[in-house]
Design a protein around this motif. Structure first.
Motif, mmCIF file in Angstrom:
data_model
loop_
_atom_site.group_PDB
_atom_site.id
_atom_site.type_symbol
_atom_site.label_atom_id
_atom_site.label_comp_id
_atom_site.label_asym_id
_atom_site.label_seq_id
_atom_site.Cartn_x
_atom_site.Cartn_y
_atom_site.Cartn_z
ATOM 1 N N MET A 1 -13.413 12.063 9.947
ATOM 2 C CA MET A 1 -13.312 13.467 9.558
ATOM 3 C C MET A 1 -13.212 13.600 8.033
ATOM 4 O O MET A 1 -13.873 14.456 7.434
ATOM 5 C CB MET A 1 -12.098 14.118 10.214
ATOM 6 N N SER A 2 -12.417 12.745 7.409
ATOM 7 C CA SER A 2 -12.277 12.790 5.945
ATOM 8 C C SER A 2 -13.594 12.455 5.259
ATOM 9 O O SER A 2 -13.950 13.066 4.247
ATOM 10 C CB SER A 2 -11.200 11.811 5.487
ATOM 11 N N MET A 3 -14.324 11.504 5.824
ATOM 12 C CA MET A 3 -15.617 11.138 5.249
ATOM 13 C C MET A 3 -16.620 12.284 5.365
ATOM 14 O O MET A 3 -17.381 12.549 4.432
ATOM 15 C CB MET A 3 -16.143 9.890 5.949
ATOM 16 N N ALA A 4 -16.606 12.978 6.503
ATOM 17 C CA ALA A 4 -17.502 14.123 6.679
ATOM 18 C C ALA A 4 -17.134 15.262 5.726
ATOM 19 O O ALA A 4 -18.010 15.903 5.144
ATOM 20 C CB ALA A 4 -17.463 14.605 8.128
ATOM 21 N N ARG A 5 -15.836 15.499 5.551
ATOM 22 C CA ARG A 5 -15.402 16.541 4.600
ATOM 23 C C ARG A 5 -15.805 16.182 3.174
ATOM 24 O O ARG A 5 -16.227 17.039 2.400
ATOM 25 C CB ARG A 5 -13.891 16.724 4.678
ATOM 26 N N HIS A 6 -15.638 14.926 2.829
ATOM 27 C CA HIS A 6 -16.011 14.462 1.490
ATOM 28 C C HIS A 6 -17.508 14.667 1.263
ATOM 29 O O HIS A 6 -17.931 15.112 0.201
ATOM 30 C CB HIS A 6 -15.632 12.991 1.323
ATOM 31 N N ALA A 7 -18.313 14.335 2.278
ATOM 32 C CA ALA A 7 -19.766 14.530 2.162
ATOM 33 C C ALA A 7 -20.100 16.008 2.007
ATOM 34 O O ALA A 7 -20.995 16.374 1.235
ATOM 35 C CB ALA A 7 -20.470 13.954 3.381
ATOM 36 N N GLY A 8 -19.395 16.874 2.722
ATOM 37 C CA GLY A 8 -19.618 18.315 2.594
ATOM 38 C C GLY A 8 -19.277 18.824 1.206
ATOM 39 O O GLY A 8 -20.001 19.652 0.635
ATOM 40 N N LEU A 9 -18.164 18.340 0.656
ATOM 41 C CA LEU A 9 -17.784 18.732 -0.702
ATOM 42 C C LEU A 9 -18.801 18.238 -1.718
ATOM 43 O O LEU A 9 -19.189 18.967 -2.639
ATOM 44 C CB LEU A 9 -16.394 18.179 -1.038
ATOM 45 N N LYS A 10 -19.278 17.021 -1.518
ATOM 46 C CA LYS A 10 -20.283 16.452 -2.422
ATOM 47 C C LYS A 10 -21.575 17.266 -2.371
ATOM 48 O O LYS A 10 -22.194 17.559 -3.394
ATOM 49 C CB LYS A 10 -20.554 15.003 -2.036
ATOM 50 N N GLN A 11 -21.983 17.662 -1.158
ATOM 51 C CA GLN A 11 -23.191 18.472 -0.996
ATOM 52 C C GLN A 11 -23.017 19.847 -1.643
ATOM 53 O O GLN A 11 -23.934 20.366 -2.278
ATOM 54 C CB GLN A 11 -23.534 18.616 0.485
ATOM 55 N N ALA A 12 -21.840 20.442 -1.492
ATOM 56 C CA ALA A 12 -21.576 21.758 -2.095
ATOM 57 C C ALA A 12 -21.640 21.687 -3.620
ATOM 58 O O ALA A 12 -22.228 22.573 -4.266
ATOM 59 C CB ALA A 12 -20.215 22.270 -1.644
ATOM 60 N N LEU A 13 -21.056 20.649 -4.196
ATOM 61 C CA LEU A 13 -21.104 20.511 -5.658
ATOM 62 C C LEU A 13 -22.521 20.228 -6.145
ATOM 63 O O LEU A 13 -22.930 20.722 -7.199
ATOM 64 C CB LEU A 13 -20.154 19.407 -6.122
ATOM 65 N N THR A 14 -23.279 19.466 -5.371
ATOM 66 C CA THR A 14 -24.667 19.187 -5.739
ATOM 67 C C THR A 14 -25.488 20.467 -5.731
ATOM 68 O O THR A 14 -26.265 20.719 -6.656
ATOM 69 C CB THR A 14 -25.285 18.155 -4.780
ATOM 70 N N SER A 15 -25.311 21.287 -4.705
ATOM 71 C CA SER A 15 -26.067 22.542 -4.650
ATOM 72 C C SER A 15 -25.644 23.494 -5.767
ATOM 73 O O SER A 15 -26.469 24.218 -6.322
ATOM 74 C CB SER A 15 -25.921 23.210 -3.280
ATOM 75 N N GLN A 16 -24.372 23.474 -6.132
ATOM 76 C CA GLN A 16 -23.905 24.287 -7.254
ATOM 77 C C GLN A 16 -24.536 23.801 -8.558
ATOM 78 O O GLN A 16 -24.928 24.610 -9.406
ATOM 79 C CB GLN A 16 -22.389 24.216 -7.342
ATOM 80 N N ASN A 17 -24.654 22.491 -8.716
ATOM 81 C CA ASN A 17 -25.282 21.933 -9.913
ATOM 82 C C ASN A 17 -26.746 22.347 -10.007
ATOM 83 O O ASN A 17 -27.234 22.711 -11.080
ATOM 84 C CB ASN A 17 -25.168 20.411 -9.924
ATOM 85 N N VAL A 18 -27.461 22.285 -8.879
ATOM 86 C CA VAL A 18 -28.879 22.665 -8.867
ATOM 87 C C VAL A 18 -29.026 24.152 -9.172
ATOM 88 O O VAL A 18 -29.922 24.562 -9.914
ATOM 89 C CB VAL A 18 -29.531 22.301 -7.517
ATOM 90 N N ALA A 19 -28.138 24.969 -8.608
ATOM 91 C CA ALA A 19 -28.210 26.410 -8.850
ATOM 92 C C ALA A 19 -27.991 26.748 -10.319
ATOM 93 O O ALA A 19 -28.521 27.738 -10.821
ATOM 94 C CB ALA A 19 -27.174 27.135 -7.994
ATOM 95 N N ASN A 20 -27.237 25.922 -11.024
ATOM 96 C CA ASN A 20 -26.955 26.166 -12.440
ATOM 97 C C ASN A 20 -27.774 25.282 -13.365
ATOM 98 O O ASN A 20 -27.400 25.052 -14.514
ATOM 99 C CB ASN A 20 -25.461 25.947 -12.713
ATOM 100 N N ALA A 21 -28.909 24.800 -12.883
ATOM 101 C CA ALA A 21 -29.740 23.879 -13.674
ATOM 102 C C ALA A 21 -30.237 24.523 -14.970
ATOM 103 O O ALA A 21 -30.469 23.813 -15.945
ATOM 104 C CB ALA A 21 -30.916 23.392 -12.848
ATOM 105 N N ASP A 22 -30.427 25.826 -14.997
ATOM 106 C CA ASP A 22 -30.931 26.502 -16.194
ATOM 107 C C ASP A 22 -29.840 27.219 -16.975
ATOM 108 O O ASP A 22 -30.138 27.923 -17.946
ATOM 109 C CB ASP A 22 -32.024 27.507 -15.808
ATOM 110 N N THR A 23 -28.602 27.073 -16.582
ATOM 111 C CA THR A 23 -27.498 27.744 -17.267
ATOM 112 C C THR A 23 -27.120 26.957 -18.513
ATOM 113 O O THR A 23 -26.720 25.792 -18.413
ATOM 114 C CB THR A 23 -26.269 27.854 -16.336
ATOM 115 N N PRO A 24 -27.256 27.560 -19.687
ATOM 116 C CA PRO A 24 -26.902 26.842 -20.914
ATOM 117 C C PRO A 24 -25.423 26.474 -20.942
ATOM 118 O O PRO A 24 -24.566 27.272 -20.581
ATOM 119 C CB PRO A 24 -27.221 27.834 -22.032
ATOM 120 N N GLY A 25 -25.136 25.247 -21.320
ATOM 121 C CA GLY A 25 -23.759 24.800 -21.446
ATOM 122 C C GLY A 25 -23.095 24.393 -20.138
ATOM 123 O O GLY A 25 -21.939 23.988 -20.149
ATOM 124 N N TYR A 26 -23.788 24.488 -19.018
ATOM 125 C CA TYR A 26 -23.187 24.121 -17.730
ATOM 126 C C TYR A 26 -23.011 22.605 -17.654
ATOM 127 O O TYR A 26 -23.881 21.843 -18.054
ATOM 128 C CB TYR A 26 -24.056 24.594 -16.562
#
Length: 127
Positions: free
Chosen positions: A12-37
């Motif tokens: 369960m902890s491993m699945a939660r960790h993977a979910g958090l990692k995926q959420a941060l990755t998608s946030q990074n992609v969404a802010n790919a053009d944001t200056p200073g991000y």
């Protein structure tokens, strides 16, 4: 015998960790053009689980005897330094690889959970 099923907690902890990692990755992609991000990521799951000295889990003699391993809630979010010309640290190729790694980690956690559940069912059906 079945009071403390650490394998299920770990999966369960491993699945939660993977979910958090995926959420941060998608946030990074969404802010790919944001200056200073600055990109964000989490420590690898293996660093959150303390290593066993000889490969066997320690046995607790009372509830407060051993501290549980770090869960996703205590996972540290790491920010990368800005490296792109617009002051942004997002590298889309790295984010794609991170997304694939999170998917594999989640699939691995589900496989461990399913296998453990199968073993538990098998053990209970024999009694």
């Amino acid at each position: 015998m079945f009071q403390n099923l650490d394998l299920f907690k770990t999966a369960m902890s491993m699945a939660r960790h993977a979910g958090l990692k995926q959420a941060l990755t998608s946030q990074n992609v969404a802010n790919a053009d944001t200056p200073g991000y600055r990109t964000q990521s989490v420590k690898p799951f293996a660093e959150l689980v303390p290593p066993e000295s000889d490969g066997f889990a320690l046995r607790a003699t009372r509830p407060a005897h051993l501290a549980p391993f770090s869960d996703v809630d205590s996972a540290k979010v790491i920010s990368a330094a800005n490296s792109e010309p617009n002051g942004n640290s997002v590298v889309l190729e790295n984010e794609i690889l991170s997304s694939v790694d999170a998917k594999r980690q989640h699939d691995r956690a589900l496989a461990v959970y399913r296998a453990s559940l199968g073993m538990l069912r098998s053990a209970l059906s024999k009694q």
